[in-house]
Design a protein around this motif. Structure first.
Motif, PDB file in Angstrom:
ATOM      1  N   GLY A  89       0.826  -1.210   0.000  1.00  0.00           N
ATOM      2  CA  GLY A  89       0.000   0.000   0.000  1.00  0.00           C
ATOM      3  C   GLY A  89       0.858   1.257   0.000  1.00  0.00           C
ATOM      4  N   PHE A  90       1.925   1.225   0.816  1.00  0.00           N
ATOM      5  CA  PHE A  90       2.841   2.365   0.883  1.00  0.00           C
ATOM      6  C   PHE A  90       3.481   2.634  -0.470  1.00  0.00           C
ATOM      7  N   CYS A  91       3.995   1.569  -1.104  1.00  0.00           N
ATOM      8  CA  CYS A  91       4.683   1.721  -2.389  1.00  0.00           C
ATOM      9  C   CYS A  91       3.753   2.323  -3.438  1.00  0.00           C
ATOM     10  N   LEU A 149       1.972   8.137   4.201  1.00  0.00           N
ATOM     11  CA  LEU A 149       2.528   8.401   5.538  1.00  0.00           C
ATOM     12  C   LEU A 149       1.960   7.422   6.565  1.00  0.00           C
ATOM     13  N   TYR A 150       0.642   7.241   6.508  1.00  0.00           N
ATOM     14  CA  TYR A 150      -0.015   6.334   7.449  1.00  0.00           C
ATOM     15  C   TYR A 150       0.508   4.909   7.284  1.00  0.00           C
ATOM     16  N   SER A 151       0.676   4.483   6.010  1.00  0.00           N
ATOM     17  CA  SER A 151       1.172   3.121   5.762  1.00  0.00           C
ATOM     18  C   SER A 151       2.580   2.958   6.304  1.00  0.00           C
ATOM     19  N   LEU A 152       3.375   4.022   6.190  1.00  0.00           N
ATOM     20  CA  LEU A 152       4.742   3.970   6.714  1.00  0.00           C
ATOM     21  C   LEU A 152       4.707   3.759   8.230  1.00  0.00           C
ATOM     22  N   VAL A 166       5.994   0.418  10.468  1.00  0.00           N
ATOM     23  CA  VAL A 166       6.850   0.449  11.661  1.00  0.00           C
ATOM     24  C   VAL A 166       6.155  -0.285  12.808  1.00  0.00           C
ATOM     25  N   ALA A 167       4.848   0.014  12.985  1.00  0.00           N
ATOM     26  CA  ALA A 167       4.090  -0.620  14.070  1.00  0.00           C
ATOM     27  C   ALA A 167       4.067  -2.137  13.892  1.00  0.00           C
ATOM     28  N   GLY A 175       6.965  -8.541  19.787  1.00  0.00           N
ATOM     29  CA  GLY A 175       5.843  -9.323  20.314  1.00  0.00           C
ATOM     30  C   GLY A 175       4.779  -8.502  21.014  1.00  0.00           C
ATOM     31  N   SER A 176       4.933  -7.176  21.041  1.00  0.00           N
ATOM     32  CA  SER A 176       3.891  -6.335  21.660  1.00  0.00           C
ATOM     33  C   SER A 176       3.613  -5.138  20.751  1.00  0.00           C
ATOM     34  N   THR A 177       2.485  -4.494  20.976  1.00  0.00           N
ATOM     35  CA  THR A 177       2.105  -3.355  20.137  1.00  0.00           C
ATOM     36  C   THR A 177       2.754  -2.069  20.662  1.00  0.00           C
ATOM     37  N   ILE A 178       2.895  -1.065  19.791  1.00  0.00           N
ATOM     38  CA  ILE A 178       3.490   0.221  20.195  1.00  0.00           C
ATOM     39  C   ILE A 178       2.594   0.889  21.229  1.00  0.00           C
ATOM     40  N   LEU A 179       1.334   1.137  20.841  1.00  0.00           N
ATOM     41  CA  LEU A 179       0.350   1.670  21.784  1.00  0.00           C
ATOM     42  C   LEU A 179      -0.183   0.506  22.621  1.00  0.00           C
TER      43      LEU A 179
END
Lengths: 189, 189
Positions: B46-48, B85-88, B92-93, B101-105
Motif C-alpha cells: 500500500g505504501f509503495c 505516511l499512514y502506511s509507513l 513500523v508498528a 511481540g507487543s504493540t506500540i500503543l
C-alpha cells in the motif's frame, strides 16, 4: 427494557425456539434481537436515502442539460439504484431473521453474502458520490446552472448520507462474519 | 513450514516470551507471526503504490496545465500522501510487533487506531481516486492533452492499486478488532 419481555413471551413463538439449531438463553436471544433490529434500521435508512438520491437526480428539472448527459451523474444514479435495491433485499432478509429466527440463505452463505456485498457496494457508492460531487463542483464553477446544480447537489448529498448508513451496516455485518469465523455461529453472545 | 522453527528457536527471543502478558503455545505464536507478516506485506505494498501515485501526479511534465490547477488532482495527491505516511507508520508498528511481540500503543488503542484509520483512509482514498479518474476522463474528452493525461491517469491508477491493498489491510485489522471485542485479545488463535 424490561417491557420487552412481554413481546418475547414464550407463548408467542414457541415452535421457532424449539426448532432452532442453536441453543441460546433468553438474554442472548434478546441481545441478538436488538442487534437485528439495529441492522434493520440501518438498512431502512440506507434504502430511503439511496432511493431519494436516485429520485432527486432523475427529477432534476432542466431544459438543456439532463442528468443522463453526464457520465458522473449516470454513475451516481446507477450506484444509488443498485444500493437501494440491495438494501431492500437486506431489509427483507433482516425482517425474516427477526420474525423467524433463521436466515434466508444458509447461515454461512448469508453472513458472507451480506458482508461482501456491503463492502463492495459501500466502496462503489462512495466512489460514485465523489465523482458526482466533483461534477457538481465543476458545473457550479462554470455558472449558468441554477436549479440543476442545486438539485443534483442535493441528490449527491443524499447519496453520501445513504453511504454513511451502508458503512455502518458493513461494520455490523463484518462483525457477524468474524463471529462466524471464530465461533462457527453468527451469534456473538 | 517446518524450517521456520529454527528462526523461532527459544534461545533467540527468550525474554520477550517470558515477559509477554498473554500465554500462547508455539503453534499459535507462529500463526500470529504469519498473520503479522501478512499485514506488514500489505502495508508495504500500500505504501509503495500510494507513494508512486503521489510521485507520478507531481512529476507530470506539462507546460500549461499543472496538477495543482485541478482540485481533483490536488485531492488525489493529498489523499495518497496521507495514506503513504499512514502506511509507513503502520509498517513500523507492524515490524515492532513482529520483532518485540507487543504493540506500540496499548493493545486496546492499537487495534482500534488501526481499524478506524484504515476504514476512514480507505474511503478517503477511493473517493479521491474516483474524483481523479473522472477528471482524467473529462480532460481526455476535451483532447489536446497527451502526456499529461496519460501520466495523471497512471497516477490515479496507482492510487487505485494502493486502495486495494489498504482495503485488504482494513479487513485484517477489522478481524483483529472483533477478536479483541470477543476474546479481549488481538490474538485469534
Amino acid at each position: 427494557m424490561t417491557s420487552n419481555r412481554g413481546v418475547e413471551s414464550p407463548s408467542s413463538r414457541p415452535r421457532i425456539h424449539q426448532t432452532h439449531p442453536h441453543f441460546h438463553s433468553t438474554v442472548s436471544e434478546r441481545k441478538l434481537r436488538r442487534f437485528n433490529y439495529l441492522i434493520f434500521l440501518f438498512r431502512l435508512a440506507g434504502f430511503c436515502f439511496s432511493l431519494s438520491a436516485v429520485v432527486f437526480m432523475i427529477a432534476t428539472t432542466s431544459v438543456s442539460p439532463h442528468w443522463y448527459n453526464f457520465g458522473a451523474f449516470r454513475f451516481v444514479v446507477a450506484a444509488n439504484g443498485i444500493v437501494a435495491l440491495y438494501s431492500l433485499f437486506e431489509m427483507v432478509a433482516s425482517a425474516w431473521e427477526i420474525t423467524r429466527g433463521s436466515t434466508i440463505l444458509p447461515e454461512f452463505y448469508q453472513v458472507w453474502f451480506d458482508f461482501v456485498h456491503d463492502q463492495v457496494f459501500a466502496y462503489l457508492l462512495v466512489s460514485a458520490d465523489s465523482t458526482g460531487a466533483e461534477m457538481v463542483r465543476q458545473l457550479r464553477g462554470v455558472g449558468s446552472c441554477k436549479s440543476f446544480c442545486v438539485q443534483s447537489g442535493i441528490g449527491v448529498g443524499l447519496g453520501f448520507v445513504g453511504f454513511l448508513f451502508l458503512m455502518i451496516s458493513t461494520l455490523l455485518s463484518g462483525f457477524r462474519v468474524v463471529c462466524f469465523i471464530i465461533k462457527g455461529s453468527r451469534f456473538h453472545v
